[in-house]
Design an enzyme around this catalytic site. Structure first.
Site, mmCIF file in Angstrom:
data_model
loop_
_atom_site.group_PDB
_atom_site.id
_atom_site.type_symbol
_atom_site.label_atom_id
_atom_site.label_comp_id
_atom_site.label_asym_id
_atom_site.label_seq_id
_atom_site.Cartn_x
_atom_site.Cartn_y
_atom_site.Cartn_z
ATOM 1 N N ASP A 49 59.904 5.616 -51.704
ATOM 2 C CA ASP A 49 59.807 4.163 -51.805
ATOM 3 C C ASP A 49 59.647 3.872 -53.301
ATOM 4 O O ASP A 49 58.545 3.939 -53.837
ATOM 5 C CB ASP A 49 58.602 3.645 -51.019
ATOM 6 N N GLU A 88 64.731 4.264 -50.551
ATOM 7 C CA GLU A 88 64.971 2.844 -50.308
ATOM 8 C C GLU A 88 65.783 2.272 -51.459
ATOM 9 O O GLU A 88 65.477 2.509 -52.623
ATOM 10 C CB GLU A 88 63.651 2.088 -50.167
ATOM 11 N N HIS A 94 52.564 2.431 -49.968
ATOM 12 C CA HIS A 94 53.829 2.942 -50.503
ATOM 13 C C HIS A 94 54.150 4.333 -49.954
ATOM 14 O O HIS A 94 55.315 4.680 -49.765
ATOM 15 C CB HIS A 94 53.821 2.964 -52.037
#
Length: 164
Positions: free
Chosen positions: A7, A67, A140
């Site tokens: 992430d 991501e 996260h």
């Protein structure tokens, strides 16, 4: 297959490693990479990329899901994250680790079955799917584990389609 989920972020980059056999995922490790706002931009980006490379090596990952950039209004806030993504992809490519990018809605669909799921729904599904008693923290890191699950789902589906 050992999967690294990322992430990406400028202040904090989440990471999570799972082992996947195509049907089940087992958590291996997770955490965050923090940078200081006092660090020059180039140093922050380099530190994140180098840390990702070190994690990939230590955890012996085979593939990475990350991501991708997703923004609707503020392009300027996405620019530092885009730089982190580029640096991380470069670092992992040097290490011969394939990287697959997934949009946030794609990750949500893979983990919850619903592309409009909120953060708490995703984190609860990460908890359930990976067998944690509590939602992994920090956020996260839980998000990075969701990316790893997403890659696992897409990889398993692709193999089924190909008859493997």
């Amino acid at each position: 297959m050992r999967i690294l989920g990322i992430d990406p972020g400028y202040a904090q980059t989440g990471w999570g490693v799972v082992d996947s056999n195509g049907q089940r995922n087992r958590p291996v490790s997770f955490g965050i990479i923090k940078t200081s706002p006092t660090m020059p931009d180039i140093e922050r980006i380099h530190f994140i990329a180098a840390s990702i490379g070190k994690i990939a090596e230590e955890q012996q990952v085979e593939i990475c899901g990350m991501e991708d950039i997703f923004f609707t209004k503020n392009v300027s806030s996405a620019i530092p994250v885009a730089k982190v993504i580029g640096a991380a992809v470069h670092q992992l490519s040097i290490q011969n680790i394939e990287v697959r990018l997934f949009s946030p809605p794609t990750i949500k669909i893979a983990v919850t079955g619903y592309g409009g799921a909120d953060k708490k729904q995703i984190q609860e599904m990460v908890r359930i799917l990976l067998g944690f008693e509590k939602i992994p923290k920090p956020d996260h890191a839980a998000d990075a584990l969701a990316v790893a699950i997403c890659l696992s789902v897409f990889d398993a589906t692709q193999k089924r389609i190909q008859g493997k």
